[in-house]
Design an enzyme around this catalytic site. Structure first.
Site, PDB file in Angstrom:
ATOM      1  N   SER A  11      15.490 -10.070  27.133  1.00  0.00           N
ATOM      2  CA  SER A  11      14.906 -10.276  28.466  1.00  0.00           C
ATOM      3  C   SER A  11      13.411 -10.032  28.401  1.00  0.00           C
ATOM      4  O   SER A  11      12.972  -8.979  27.921  1.00  0.00           O
ATOM      5  CB  SER A  11      15.525  -9.302  29.465  1.00  0.00           C
ATOM      6  OG  SER A  11      14.687  -9.235  30.620  1.00  0.00           O
ATOM      7  N   HIS A  36      16.376 -14.568  28.146  1.00  0.00           N
ATOM      8  CA  HIS A  36      16.877 -14.131  29.455  1.00  0.00           C
ATOM      9  C   HIS A  36      15.688 -13.915  30.400  1.00  0.00           C
ATOM     10  O   HIS A  36      14.750 -13.176  30.077  1.00  0.00           O
ATOM     11  CB  HIS A  36      17.674 -12.830  29.276  1.00  0.00           C
ATOM     12  CG  HIS A  36      18.363 -12.341  30.498  1.00  0.00           C
ATOM     13  ND1 HIS A  36      19.595 -12.807  30.910  1.00  0.00           N
ATOM     14  CD2 HIS A  36      17.999 -11.395  31.402  1.00  0.00           C
ATOM     15  CE1 HIS A  36      19.966 -12.175  32.012  1.00  0.00           C
ATOM     16  NE2 HIS A  36      19.006 -11.310  32.341  1.00  0.00           N
ATOM     17  N   ASP A  38      14.520 -12.699  34.095  1.00  0.00           N
ATOM     18  CA  ASP A  38      14.928 -11.922  35.264  1.00  0.00           C
ATOM     19  C   ASP A  38      14.040 -12.230  36.466  1.00  0.00           C
ATOM     20  O   ASP A  38      12.875 -11.838  36.503  1.00  0.00           O
ATOM     21  CB  ASP A  38      14.854 -10.431  34.940  1.00  0.00           C
ATOM     22  CG  ASP A  38      15.984  -9.999  34.018  1.00  0.00           C
ATOM     23  OD1 ASP A  38      17.153 -10.277  34.361  1.00  0.00           O
ATOM     24  OD2 ASP A  38      15.704  -9.395  32.967  1.00  0.00           O
ATOM     25  N   MET A  40      13.249 -11.567  40.282  1.00  0.00           N
ATOM     26  CA  MET A  40      13.483 -10.556  41.324  1.00  0.00           C
ATOM     27  C   MET A  40      12.606 -10.856  42.534  1.00  0.00           C
ATOM     28  O   MET A  40      11.444 -11.234  42.380  1.00  0.00           O
ATOM     29  CB  MET A  40      13.135  -9.166  40.796  1.00  0.00           C
ATOM     30  CG  MET A  40      13.889  -8.805  39.527  1.00  0.00           C
ATOM     31  SD  MET A  40      13.544  -7.105  39.053  1.00  0.00           S
ATOM     32  CE  MET A  40      14.413  -7.018  37.481  1.00  0.00           C
ATOM     33  N   HIS A  69      18.378 -15.364  35.431  1.00  0.00           N
ATOM     34  CA  HIS A  69      19.196 -14.407  36.185  1.00  0.00           C
ATOM     35  C   HIS A  69      18.500 -14.174  37.525  1.00  0.00           C
ATOM     36  O   HIS A  69      17.490 -13.471  37.581  1.00  0.00           O
ATOM     37  CB  HIS A  69      19.297 -13.117  35.355  1.00  0.00           C
ATOM     38  CG  HIS A  69      20.016 -11.999  36.019  1.00  0.00           C
ATOM     39  ND1 HIS A  69      19.977 -10.706  35.517  1.00  0.00           N
ATOM     40  CD2 HIS A  69      20.807 -11.939  37.131  1.00  0.00           C
ATOM     41  CE1 HIS A  69      20.706  -9.912  36.285  1.00  0.00           C
ATOM     42  NE2 HIS A  69      21.206 -10.629  37.283  1.00  0.00           N
ATOM     43  N   MET A  71      18.015 -12.441  40.736  1.00  0.00           N
ATOM     44  CA  MET A  71      18.330 -11.248  41.536  1.00  0.00           C
ATOM     45  C   MET A  71      17.590 -11.415  42.848  1.00  0.00           C
ATOM     46  O   MET A  71      16.567 -10.756  43.105  1.00  0.00           O
ATOM     47  CB  MET A  71      17.887  -9.988  40.771  1.00  0.00           C
ATOM     48  CG  MET A  71      18.835  -9.633  39.634  1.00  0.00           C
ATOM     49  SD  MET A  71      18.098  -8.500  38.439  1.00  0.00           S
ATOM     50  CE  MET A  71      17.220  -9.670  37.434  1.00  0.00           C
ATOM     51  N   MET A 140      26.539  -6.530  35.323  1.00  0.00           N
ATOM     52  CA  MET A 140      25.398  -5.604  35.279  1.00  0.00           C
ATOM     53  C   MET A 140      25.915  -4.241  34.863  1.00  0.00           C
ATOM     54  O   MET A 140      26.824  -3.696  35.493  1.00  0.00           O
ATOM     55  CB  MET A 140      24.722  -5.491  36.648  1.00  0.00           C
ATOM     56  CG  MET A 140      23.917  -6.705  37.087  1.00  0.00           C
ATOM     57  SD  MET A 140      22.587  -7.220  35.962  1.00  0.00           S
ATOM     58  CE  MET A 140      21.664  -5.695  35.710  1.00  0.00           C
ATOM     59  N   ASP A 178      24.323  -6.689  30.830  1.00  0.00           N
ATOM     60  CA  ASP A 178      22.886  -6.610  31.080  1.00  0.00           C
ATOM     61  C   ASP A 178      22.525  -5.232  31.627  1.00  0.00           C
ATOM     62  O   ASP A 178      22.943  -4.863  32.719  1.00  0.00           O
ATOM     63  CB  ASP A 178      22.535  -7.716  32.102  1.00  0.00           C
ATOM     64  CG  ASP A 178      21.046  -7.861  32.325  1.00  0.00           C
ATOM     65  OD1 ASP A 178      20.265  -7.136  31.702  1.00  0.00           O
ATOM     66  OD2 ASP A 178      20.666  -8.728  33.150  1.00  0.00           O
TER      67      ASP A 178
HETATM   68  C1  DX5 Z   1      17.635  -5.456  35.058  1.00  0.00           C
HETATM   69  C2  DX5 Z   1      17.579  -6.807  34.372  1.00  0.00           C
HETATM   70  C3  DX5 Z   1      17.756  -6.727  32.905  1.00  0.00           C
HETATM   71  C4  DX5 Z   1      16.750  -5.876  32.182  1.00  0.00           C
HETATM   72  C5  DX5 Z   1      17.478  -5.110  31.138  1.00  0.00           C
HETATM   73  O1  DX5 Z   1      17.725  -5.617  36.426  1.00  0.00           O
HETATM   74  O2  DX5 Z   1      18.564  -7.694  34.879  1.00  0.00           O
HETATM   75  O3  DX5 Z   1      17.852  -8.019  32.301  1.00  0.00           O
HETATM   76  O4  DX5 Z   1      15.714  -6.592  31.583  1.00  0.00           O
HETATM   77  O5  DX5 Z   1      16.602  -4.177  30.617  1.00  0.00           O
HETATM   78  P1  DX5 Z   1      17.062  -3.047  29.608  1.00  0.00           P
HETATM   79  O6  DX5 Z   1      17.633  -3.730  28.413  1.00  0.00           O
HETATM   80  O7  DX5 Z   1      15.802  -2.307  29.354  1.00  0.00           O
HETATM   81  O8  DX5 Z   1      18.088  -2.215  30.327  1.00  0.00           O
HETATM   82 ZN    ZN Z   2      18.971  -9.703  33.743  1.00  0.00          ZN
END
Ligand code: DX5
Ligand code: ZN
Length: 222
Positions: A11, A36, A38, A40, A69, A71, A140, A178
């Site tokens: 990610s 990946h 993320d 947000m 992904h 969120m 998650m 994840d």
């Molecule tokens: C968290 C994200 C993850 C994040 C994981 O909300 O969805 O993809 O990057 O990070 P680590 O591997 O540091 O837990």
């Molecule tokens: Zn993620």
């Protein structure tokens, strides 16, 4: 027979956002399978990252599958834009979407592979009616929003139950995990049935990214 290798999906959340091109280079050179991404929105989760332009810019730099992904609240309002930007796989949260079945169909119609994600407090039964039409289920293993958190052990049992449900129903969706995936948790989640391991902080903190990818995939030797 040796167990098949998992997919490793670093990610970029833990990368230097001022130097994303280097982060993509690191991911490719290390031999990762997917990138990946993320997304947000500061509403569904208490953090903000980036929009479709970042996905488009990364698309022009790599041929690796882009695993986006979302969120975000109201994922149905932005799914198409993220697919047009170059996402190969698009995952949304069941907690953010009332008409999940419709959204899965919308993602497929736009040309991407659909995924559905559940936060630690959501049981796998919440997605039982759509697991037969998704490409992946993203479990998650931390509360979404931030990298660098510790894996919540109860989520590993959820992966195990989801794997059992998949076998019982003869389905072939991938199980992705994840959050908090590192050297001490990767084998646990693979053993529970995970096929895709997302890693942010562990991957970007490592001095040996190629070993980190082999460790995630379960192919590390010596
Ligand atoms: C968290 C994200 C993850 C994040 C994981 O909300 O969805 O993809 O990057 O990070 P680590 O591997 O540091 O837990
Ligand atoms: Zn993620």
């Amino acid at each position: 027979m040796a167990p098949r290798a998992a997919y490793a999906a670093p990610s970029i959340l833990s990368a230097d956002f001022a130097d994303i091109a280097s982060a993509i280079g690191r991911i490719e050179t290390a031999g990762a399978d997917w990138v990946h991404l993320d997304v947000m929105d500061g509403h569904f989760v208490p953090n903000l990252t980036f929009g479709p332009k970042m996905v488009a810019d990364i698309r022009s730099r790599t041929a690796l599958p882009l695993d986006t992904h979302l969120m975000v609240s109201h994922p149905e309002s932005m799914a198409e834009e993220f697919i047009r930007a170059g996402s190969d796989y698009l995952t949304f949260h069941i907690e953010a979407c009332t008409h999940a079945h419709r959204l899965v169909e919308q993602i497929v119609a736009c040309g991407a592979k659909p995924g559905v994600s559940i936060v630690p407090s959501t049981p796998e039964t919440a997605i039982a009616e759509i697991v037969d039409i998704v490409f992946q289920v993203l479990v998650m293993t931390v509360n979404p929003g931030f990298g660098g958190q510790k894996l919540i052990p109860a989520c590993v049992e959820k992966v195990r139950r989801l794997d059992a449900l998949r076998s019982e129903r003869g389905l072939d969706f991938l199980i992705a995990v994840d959050g908090g995936i590192n050297e001490s948790t990767a084998a646990l989640v693979r053993e529970a049935g995970a096929d895709v391991l997302v890693s942010g902080s562990a991957f970007f903190a490592s001095d040996h990214p190629d070993r980190e990818i082999d460790m995630l995939k379960g192919t590390l030797r010596g």
